[in-house]
Design a protein around this motif. Structure first.
Motif, PDB file in Angstrom:
ATOM      1  N   ALA A   1       4.748  -6.965  -5.389  1.00  0.00           N
ATOM      2  CA  ALA A   1       3.673  -5.811  -5.463  1.00  0.00           C
ATOM      3  C   ALA A   1       4.719  -4.466  -5.268  1.00  0.00           C
ATOM      4  O   ALA A   1       4.373  -3.494  -6.068  1.00  0.00           O
TER       5      ALA A   1
ATOM      6  N   THR B   1       0.877  -1.215   0.078  1.00  0.00           N
ATOM      7  CA  THR B   1       0.173  -0.280   0.082  1.00  0.00           C
ATOM      8  C   THR B   1       0.970   1.209   0.036  1.00  0.00           C
ATOM      9  O   THR B   1       0.419   2.297  -0.374  1.00  0.00           O
TER      10      THR B   1
ATOM     11  N   ARG C   1       6.440  -3.614  -8.998  1.00  0.00           N
ATOM     12  CA  ARG C   1       5.702  -3.323 -10.045  1.00  0.00           C
ATOM     13  C   ARG C   1       4.842  -1.877  -9.630  1.00  0.00           C
ATOM     14  O   ARG C   1       4.419  -1.091 -10.583  1.00  0.00           O
ATOM     15  N   ARG C   2       4.521  -1.684  -8.520  1.00  0.00           N
ATOM     16  CA  ARG C   2       3.733  -0.184  -8.388  1.00  0.00           C
ATOM     17  C   ARG C   2       4.473   1.049  -8.629  1.00  0.00           C
ATOM     18  O   ARG C   2       5.828   1.161  -8.677  1.00  0.00           O
ATOM     19  N   ASP C   3       3.766   2.186  -8.862  1.00  0.00           N
ATOM     20  CA  ASP C   3       4.315   3.319  -8.658  1.00  0.00           C
ATOM     21  C   ASP C   3       4.767   3.811  -7.211  1.00  0.00           C
ATOM     22  O   ASP C   3       4.130   3.210  -6.196  1.00  0.00           O
TER      23      ASP C   3
END
Lengths: 288, 313
Positions: free
Chosen positions: A280, A206, A283-285
């Motif tokens: 996770a 998150t 991969r994310r910004d």
């Protein structure tokens, strides 16, 4: 416009020769840096948990076993068992009820959940992770080394507890075996790591420290309550399957040694958490 | 132009945050050895573009290559060749600036370690003070040093002079010139044209997520123009000033003439000199002003061979 320079050729500039070999960070750099920054905090926590464990373990000397038994007998049948008071009669039961079942895990969990939420998500949120992640190390290395810092610190705290309790067990001659101590220490380590790993992974997924903290707290408190209720309620046994505390303690590690199934479940939870966190985070910004 | 000559390329870069479109098709080409300015008002997409280039953000669509490699797959080996300065520097470490910079050097395999004290002395940074106690300007110095110290091939700098006083801005510009002399390429963003035009070779202007102009610095300044205000000792006729070459947005009130001047001031000055001039002022117009009067030259329509002689006519 500067003259074109073929790649791979070194040129002496005004200040010196620039190496054209790409220099990447050596493994362990992030881990060492994080531990270095944690030196003081970790030392204080180690002293605190050692003190608390020592006090409780030392109290065993003062416990009047006869009085304890009288108290247990005077309680309604079943209640003493439910509250765990029947444990207090034995040395291992007493230690499991106080140091290993309550204060030890709680204190180490407070430290571990706080650190786990801060070290990735917290740093990402306040922006201080950006220069690290954009240096010549991969995102994966940053995550794994910060996780390793978590593991090392939890191990240090559990070792502090084990050492102090071990010394007192020997000093006041408590009937607790070294194997039991090692098993209980391992169990506490795995318990705290399991919950802290979930916290860490939540932060990795998150990017929010507050959410990671909340999830960690819920799992810790919920697990603790479920474990307690499992004893208290009729037909409550099923709750033990849900609580990491039960996986750690229901096998009575101080007396019975390693509970392979329970400990494996705790280790498995940590492994799954990290396995989810890595892709996770990759991969994310970051930093949005 | 060979592949090795293009250091940064983006094609149709699009970045969405939910329903907000931050980048709406950004096309850029930065050549090896140049100092490339990336200008735009706040919120235009400068930082977003930069953060895509350093692989902090992943584009929604479109492509980007840095030193010939897509940022996402470049990995540590690519990053070792880049020096990056984020737009928002956050440093909360209890460690000293020297220790923190040493850490960043270690993260680059030790590259740059030797230059830290040299650069710190140039910028007047006390390496012994804890980083979190530093002022914004001093933190910015740490940021600049960690970007330059390992002498990377490519520097990507987001608002690098923010927080630096004019003297240090000069020192920074010297660093950029040295880097360029060394063969490095510098890509820097700003929202202030006057900062960038001193060192940049070419400049791209981004606005609302697209590139609206791409020019030599001189051409850009020519387009931007100046805001001129002349005050006379008695009222003047507007007709005398209307239609003068380079004069636009003419406002004549009583004894004052205000206008925007693009190009040579000669005609305007000679006309003004016919009267008794009591006060004059000429200010460079900034980017914000350009956008306020809806200046927009689609890149396709630009004549890239447009010549702007030194006198700006």
């Amino acid at each position: 416009m500067a003259a074109e320079t073929p790649l791979g050729e070194t040129r002496a500039g005004a200040i010196g020769v620039r190496a054209t070999v790409a220099r990447v960070g050596r493994p362990g750099s992030v881990l060492r840096w994080v531990l270095r920054g944690q030196r003081r905090a970790l030392l204080l926590w180690a002293v605190a948990v050692a003190l608390v464990s020592g006090i409780y373990a030392g109290f065993y000397e003062l416990l009047d076993v006869a009085e304890m038994e009288a108290l247990v007998d005077s309680m309604p049948p079943g209640l003493a068992a439910a509250m765990g008071y029947d444990q207090l009669g034995t040395a291992t039961g007493y230690l499991e009820f106080t140091v290993y079942g309550l204060l030890g895990p709680i204190l180490v969990l407070v430290f571990a959940i706080g650190f786990a939420a801060r070290t990735l998500a917290g740093q990402e949120e306040d922006g201080s992770l950006e220069l690290e992640v954009t240096a010549a190390v991969g995102r994966r290395r940053v995550l794994l080394e910060r996780y390793a810092a978590l593991v090392v610190q939890v191990a240090v705290l559990v070792a502090a507890i084990t050492a102090v309790v071990g010394v007192l067990v020997a000093a006041i001659d408590m009937p607790v075996g070294a194997v039991g101590l090692a098993a209980a220490g391992l169990g506490m380590l795995l318990l705290v790591l399991a919950i802290a790993s979930v916290t860490f992974a939540t932060g990795a997924v998150t990017g929010r420290r507050a959410i990671a903290l909340a999830v960690g707290a819920v799992v810790a408190v919920g697990g603790f309550v479920a474990d307690a209720l499992a004893d208290l309620l009729d037909d409550g046994r099923w709750m033990e399957a849900l609580s990491p505390f039960s996986w750690y303690l229901s096998g009575d590690p101080l007396a019975e040694g390693v509970d392979v199934v329970g400990f494996a479940a705790l280790l498995g939870l940590s492994v799954v958490a990290v396995a989810v966190a890595v892709p996770a985070f990759e991969r994310r910004d970051l930093g949005v | 132009m060979t592949a090795a000559d293009v250091v940064i390329r983006t094609e149709g870069l699009i970045k969405d945050y939910g329903r907000v479109r931050a980048l709406d098709g950004v096309d850029l080409e930065v050549r090896r050895g140049e100092v490339f300015g990336f200008l735009g008002p706040n919120g235009a997409g400068k930082s977003t573009t930069i953060r895509v280039l350093v692989d902090q953000l992943r584009p929604t669509a479109g492509a980007a290559t840095v030193l010939g490699v897509a940022p996402e797959v470049g990995g540590p080996a690519l990053r070792a060749r880049i020096g990056y300065l984020p737009g928002e520097l956050a440093m909360a470490a209890r460690a000293s600036a020297g220790d923190l910079l040493g850490y960043y050097a270690r993260l680059r395999g030790g590259a740059g370690q030797a230059r830290i004290p040299v650069l710190a002395a140039r910028f007047g940074l006390d390496l012994t003070r804890p980083v979190r106690a530093l002022s914004k300007g001093n933190k910015q110095k740490v940021g600049v040093i960690q970007a330059f110290m390992h002498r990377p091939e490519l520097l990507i700098l987001d608002e690098p002079t923010s927080g630096l006083d004019p003297l240090l801005q000069q020192e920074f510009r010297a660093l950029v010139r040295e880097a360029r002399a060394d063969g490095a390429t510098v890509f820097l963003s700003s929202h202030v044209l006057s900062e960038v035009e001193v060192i940049a070779d070419r400049v791209a202007i981004i606005r609302q997520g697209t590139i609206v102009d791409l020019d030599d610095v001189r051409t850009l300044r020519h387009h931007a123009g100046q805001r001129v205000e002349l005050t006379f000792d008695r009222p003047v006729a507007a007709d005398a000033f209307r239609g003068l070459p380079g004069v636009e947005d003419l406002e004549v009130t009583d004894t004052t003439v205000r206008c925007v001047l693009r190009g040579e001031p000669d005609a305007l000055l000679k006309t003004a000199a016919a009267h008794r001039v009591v006060r004059w002022s000429a200010e460079d117009r900034e980017l914000e002003d350009l956008f306020l009067d809806h200046y927009r030259v689609p890149v396709g329509e630009l004549r890239t061979d447009e010549e702007v002689p030194a006198d700006g006519r």
